[in-house]
Design an enzyme around this catalytic site. Structure first.
Site, mmCIF file in Angstrom:
data_model
loop_
_atom_site.group_PDB
_atom_site.id
_atom_site.type_symbol
_atom_site.label_atom_id
_atom_site.label_comp_id
_atom_site.label_asym_id
_atom_site.label_seq_id
_atom_site.Cartn_x
_atom_site.Cartn_y
_atom_site.Cartn_z
ATOM 1 N N CYS A 195 -85.815 -30.315 -32.469
ATOM 2 C CA CYS A 195 -85.584 -31.692 -33.097
ATOM 3 C C CYS A 195 -86.941 -31.917 -31.803
ATOM 4 O O CYS A 195 -88.467 -31.636 -32.577
ATOM 5 C CB CYS A 195 -84.538 -32.209 -33.013
ATOM 6 S SG CYS A 195 -85.177 -33.796 -33.640
ATOM 7 N N ASN B 168 -80.912 -35.445 -37.266
ATOM 8 C CA ASN B 168 -81.331 -36.682 -36.872
ATOM 9 C C ASN B 168 -82.716 -36.447 -36.458
ATOM 10 O O ASN B 168 -82.865 -36.519 -35.116
ATOM 11 C CB ASN B 168 -80.561 -36.668 -35.511
ATOM 12 C CG ASN B 168 -80.288 -37.562 -35.074
ATOM 13 O OD1 ASN B 168 -81.108 -38.867 -34.872
ATOM 14 N ND2 ASN B 168 -80.497 -38.168 -33.167
ATOM 15 N N HIS C 237 -80.813 -29.968 -36.548
ATOM 16 C CA HIS C 237 -79.827 -29.319 -35.228
ATOM 17 C C HIS C 237 -78.451 -27.899 -35.893
ATOM 18 O O HIS C 237 -78.057 -28.485 -36.216
ATOM 19 C CB HIS C 237 -78.767 -31.002 -34.458
ATOM 20 C CG HIS C 237 -79.522 -31.956 -34.096
ATOM 21 N ND1 HIS C 237 -80.157 -32.333 -32.709
ATOM 22 C CD2 HIS C 237 -80.412 -32.652 -34.923
ATOM 23 C CE1 HIS C 237 -80.545 -32.539 -32.936
ATOM 24 N NE2 HIS C 237 -80.927 -33.226 -34.160
ATOM 25 N N GLU D 17 -76.584 -27.413 -32.915
ATOM 26 C CA GLU D 17 -75.722 -27.670 -32.346
ATOM 27 C C GLU D 17 -74.469 -28.547 -33.120
ATOM 28 O O GLU D 17 -73.986 -27.909 -32.568
ATOM 29 C CB GLU D 17 -75.896 -27.592 -31.386
ATOM 30 C CG GLU D 17 -75.673 -29.273 -30.699
ATOM 31 C CD GLU D 17 -77.623 -29.710 -31.612
ATOM 32 O OE1 GLU D 17 -79.257 -29.106 -32.276
ATOM 33 O OE2 GLU D 17 -77.595 -30.856 -31.337
#
Lengths: 377, 560
Positions: free
Chosen positions: A266, A308, A350, A352
């Site tokens: 990110c 995001n 992302h 994760e």
């Protein structure tokens, strides 16, 4: 439960009610929307949302309450939180308290009863905007004026606010049902994490892969990192506009000239993009949700990803020695790059998740494999 | 585009007459599938015995046979038509069972017909309890303790090992026909006996009871590149013990944290891969221990199911249509999202509203029938309602049932406390109204939860509706304020209910209340523009704009 107003800089305003009780009765921020149907607590505690007012599109929020496990940092990070409906009770076997109390304890304004769909349609059509939430009797004119006075997110050094000021170790692995967070024993690889506001689940997934993590503050120099003699370097996620992070970009330029494997997620990906000579630009309304299709260009497979970000790497600015490894199938923006001649790669979304699908966990394996193949060279 | 060119003619089997457990939903999926295949240039041969279906309309398939659905007749049709492929996953259990029959008799091999979507091995693995259990063990997923028996003697032998209550499920039946729950040895003997009789292969599954556990369903799709997506999660209002077809169900799941939701997502994908459904949709059912969060896999349908119709309409993602296209070789990223046009079908719908499905029963025609809801499906249909809040969605669904009820009021003032309790403990189609009546009488959420095992989140929603009902009843049309009336509309109170509570007419309510807004089902929570006008009504809060000249415009956002 007081009346509340949310105003946008373009003059639109929305009525609702507050559901937290805060010392301050107003807040400003960049208004964005998130379409994740689960995981509001992870979203609230994600440092990447610093400076933003987050609007949730799923219409019933708070149903399962909050607990001490589903956190991505030590506190609520969003500037404000906007929902359609808030549950008056928390129902889940792990629930410890209601969302109302949680936001109150963190002194963060939450409002409900807002026509969030109307709000999302405006943000979609006119782009992300500055906004303002006022609790109590605030006139539309005053609210809109205050929305316009909110500083632009590009003028704020938000990374400084969310990065931990000290060096710290991380040894906790992922959460497993019936066990809790795994304890990682005898890690094999020494990894330096540049903490621009790192999410805990990134650290957990790295730790799962036998990495001994040492996290360094955002203003650590490249020399300090190199002196630490790591097997791998991780550039974390974080809030705000990457373009203003000149110091960080300069450090990463030096780091990629070593032969130490580097992996960014990110904001880390965006800083890396600048460090290799590329540029980033602001997306119209960003990507925030848990359902974005990303194509892995090497395998042809599609992953459903958690996203995001408000900025993306401009493919036209990337030098020749960069390979685009992943793209977003909704709008063809870049989701992953790697350097052809260096052990350096990064991912825009992302992997994760937290919250979101686990399809991209394999990317953490790739980092471990890269470290493994370069260790001792 | 990766459309298969080695096949030209595809056989589709419909689901035959409407019966409990297999109704119009398979006409819907079959019709969608036939249209999708024709659109791609394939020749579609359809067999169905039910004339009251859209799929048998002459323009749907290229050739339609109105014939009994037996392997004998199907062999004749195959012999004559020589289809290249059979797509068995769109016609419910009937189609799947016939496909198994055709395969086992060697008919598909004899005429060189390929099964597409799901092959024989995958269907067997999903449908055969023992094979399914082994498959789940292999991927580390838990199931309730269970054993398959073919005789009463075998059943009696393992009775104590499983313990009571025990669930009895006959193999290869529709909608759980012959399924039951035994609470003691006497019931066990008689119910196993009728279960063995109901099963076409005289086989029943005896299963550890997870009655009272929470129940969830996941609709999962897979393409030939092994891309998997979840279309919709569904949470049952009625806990385990009531057949999903008879349960009130809610989309999306309401009470799962992200950790739990992602566990179910990972499990569902692992299940479709292990079972080996190569392309198309499947439905995986789970139960969850509400105290420990532990999940069990209950079952998997390797085909478009009853829930797929609901999930399609709940999300705007046409599961059967996409399943048909995946079966002929497309991948999800090659197909467009029907509603947004510009984004691909390889994504997971996100919804910004709540969907409630309530089953419809017809016990009035069978007054002698036992109305208790069990693992055997009894409902004859269902309604779906969409609202921005759970309360709105639920109350709309209640009045869509056309039972002469316009919300949670069902004239139960004279019911005794015993009757109320009894009707909450023993699930019947009327249970929700008895729950509402209990709250009117001051029962607590904990009390109703102990009797029903329904999740407290749902019970609290009903209790809040009843609390608001009381507040409204204390007012008149003259004294009720605009905020309260607005809240009542947003919570799904019908004008008729409000008129009853305020002792006035529906017309008077309509004059005073806020206007309806129409919102769009668009698969993406308004993130992208929608090109299909698929609406639901709602009552929304006020939006405004301070214009450049300083004037203020106020409105309620409507998209129609």
């Amino acid at each position: 439960m007081e009346k509340a107003i949310l105003a946008l800089e373009d003059g639109h305003f929305f009525y609702g009610y507050s559901f937290s009780s805060t010392r301050s009765k107003e807040v400003g921020g960049e208004v964005i929307f998130n379409t994740s149907m689960t995981g509001y607590q992870e979203i609230l505690t994600d440092p990447s949302y610093k400076g933003q007012i987050v609007v949730m599109t799923p219409s019933e929020i708070g149903n399962y309450g909050v607990n001490s496990e589903d956190v991505e940092s030590d506190r609520v990070q969003v500037n404000g939180f906007v929902v359609k409906d808030i549950s008056s009770i928390a129902s889940n076997w792990r629930a410890e308290k209601r969302l109302q109390e949680y936001l109150t304890e963190n002194d963060v304004i939450g409002i409900f009863g807002v026509d969030t769909r109307a709000l999302v349609r405006i943000l979609r059509d006119y782009g992300v905007m500055k906004g303002y939430i006022g609790i109590g009797d605030v006139s539309p004119e005053e609210a809109v004026r205050k929305a316009r006075d909110v500083p632009d997110i590009s003028e704020l050094n938000l990374v400084k606010e969310v990065s931990k000021p000290e060096v710290y170790k991380w040894t906790e692995g992922s959460w497993v049902h019936g066990i809790g967070f795994r304890k990682i024993e005898n890690p094999k690889y020494r990894v330096a994490v540049l903490d621009y506001g790192v999410k805990k689940d990134i650290l957990r997934l790295l730790a799962d892969r036998e990495m001994e993590l040492t996290c360094f503050p955002y203003n650590t120099t490249a020399e300090e990192i190199i002196d630490f003699n790591p097997d791998g370097i991780f550039l974390s996620n974080g809030p705000g506009d990457p373009e203003i992070l000149h110091f960080q970009i300069e450090q990463v330029k030096k780091l990629i000239h070593t032969d130490i494997p580097v992996f960014g997620i990110c904001l880390g990906h965006q800083i890396l993009s600048w460090a290799i000579g590329g540029r980033t630009y602001k997306l119209e309304f960003g990507h925030h949700g848990g359902n974005h299709p990303v194509k892995n260009l090497r395998t042809g497979k599609v992953e459903i990803t958690a996203q995001n970000h408000n900025y993306a790497t401009d493919p036209k600015t990337l030098p020749e020695d960069v390979e685009i490894t992943h793209i977003n199938l909704n709008d063809n923006t870049i989701e992953g790059i790697k350097l052809k001649n260096k052990p350096v790669f990064s991912i825009q979304h992302h992997p994760e998740a937290a919250p979101g699908p686990h399809d991209s966990h394999y990317i953490f394996d790739e980092f471990r494999d890269l470290i493994q193949s370069f260790k001792g060279k | 585009m990766a459309k298969r060119t080695d096949i030209n003619k595809i056989l589709l089997i419909g689901s035959g007459p409407i019966i409990i457990g297999q109704a119009a939903e398979f006409d819907y999926s079959g019709t969608q599938g036939a249209k999708a295949l024709k659109e791609e240039g394939y020749e579609v041969i359809l067999v169905n015995s039910n004339p009251a279906t859209i799929m048998t309309d002459p323009e749907i398939a290229d050739k339609t046979y109105i014939e009994p659905l037996t392997t004998k007749i199907l062999e004749k049709i195959i012999q004559k038509e020589r289809p290249d492929a059979l797509l068995p996953t769109l016609g419910g259990q009937t189609s799947l069972n016939l496909a198994i029959g055709l395969y086992e008799k060697g008919i598909l091999d004899k005429y060189n017909v390929k099964m597409i979507g799901a092959n024989y091995e995958a269907i067997k693995k999903a449908e055969d309890r023992e094979l399914f259990k082994q498959a789940m063990e292999k991927i580390g997923l838990k199931m309730p303790k269970s054993a398959v028996v073919k005789t009463m003697a075998e059943a009696v032998e393992i009775m104590d090992w499983i313990g009571f209550p025990v669930i009895i499920r006959p193999s290869f039946t529709l909608g759980g026909t012959g399924g039951s729950i035994a609470y003691n040895a006497d019931e066990f003997i008689s119910k196993v006996k009728s279960g063995l009789e109901a099963s076409p292969i005289s086989e029943v599954l005896l299963e550890e009871s997870v009655i009272g556990w929470k129940e969830f369903e996941m609709e999962v799709m897979r393409d030939k590149n092994d891309n998997c997506v979840i279309i919709c999660s569904i949470e049952n209002f009625d806990p385990m013990g009531v057949h999903t077809g008879d349960s009130i169900t809610i989309a999306p799941a309401m009470t799962l944290t992200d950790k739990e939701y992602q566990m179910l997502r990972d499990y569902s994908i692992a299940v479709i891969r292990e079972i080996g459904v190569e392309t198309g949709g499947s439905n995986v059912q789970f139960s969850q221990n509400p105290e420990t969060g532990e999940f069990y896999v209950i079952e998997m349908n390797p085909r478009v199911s009853r829930s797929s119709a609901l999930a399609s309409k709940a999300t705007g993602f046409p599961i059967a249509k996409i399943a048909a296209k995946l079966a002929v070789g497309y991948t999800l990223d090659e197909l467009p999202n029907d509603i947004t046009k510009e984004t691909p079908a390889s994504f997971e719908p996100t919804i910004d509203y709540i969907v409630t499905k309530i089953p419809r029963f017809d016990f009035a025609k069978f007054p002698e029938a036992d109305q208790t809801l069990t693992t055997m499906m009894k409902s004859v249909g269902e309604v779906m309602a969409i609202g921005r809040t759970f309360k709105e969605s639920f109350q709309k669904a209640l009045r869509s049932l056309e039972l002469g009820k316009y919300g949670f009021y069902a004239k139960l003032e004279n019911a005794s406390d015993e009757e109320i309790k009894e009707k909450i403990i023993r699930p019947t189609p009327e249970r929700v109204w008895y729950i509402a009546e209990a709250f009117r009488r001051g029962y607590t959420i904990d009390e109703v939860h102990q009797m029903s095992h329904i999740d407290k989140w749902f019970l609290n929603q009903i209790k809040e509706i009843i609390d608001l009902e009381k507040e409204i009843a204390s007012k008149t049309l003259g004294t009720i304020d605009a905020d309260l009336l607005e809240k009542a509309k947003q919570w799904g109170f019908s004008d008729r209910e409000l008129a009853r509570l305020l002792k006035t007419s529906e017309e008077k309510i309509r004059e005073k209340r806020i206007d309806v807004s129409y919102k769009v089902v668009d698969t993406c929570a308004a993130e992208f523009k929608a090109f299909t006008p698929y609406y639901y009504s709602s009552y929304e809060s006020l939006v405004g704009k301070v214009e450049e000249d300083g004037s203020i415009k106020l409105y309620r956002d409507s998209e129609n």
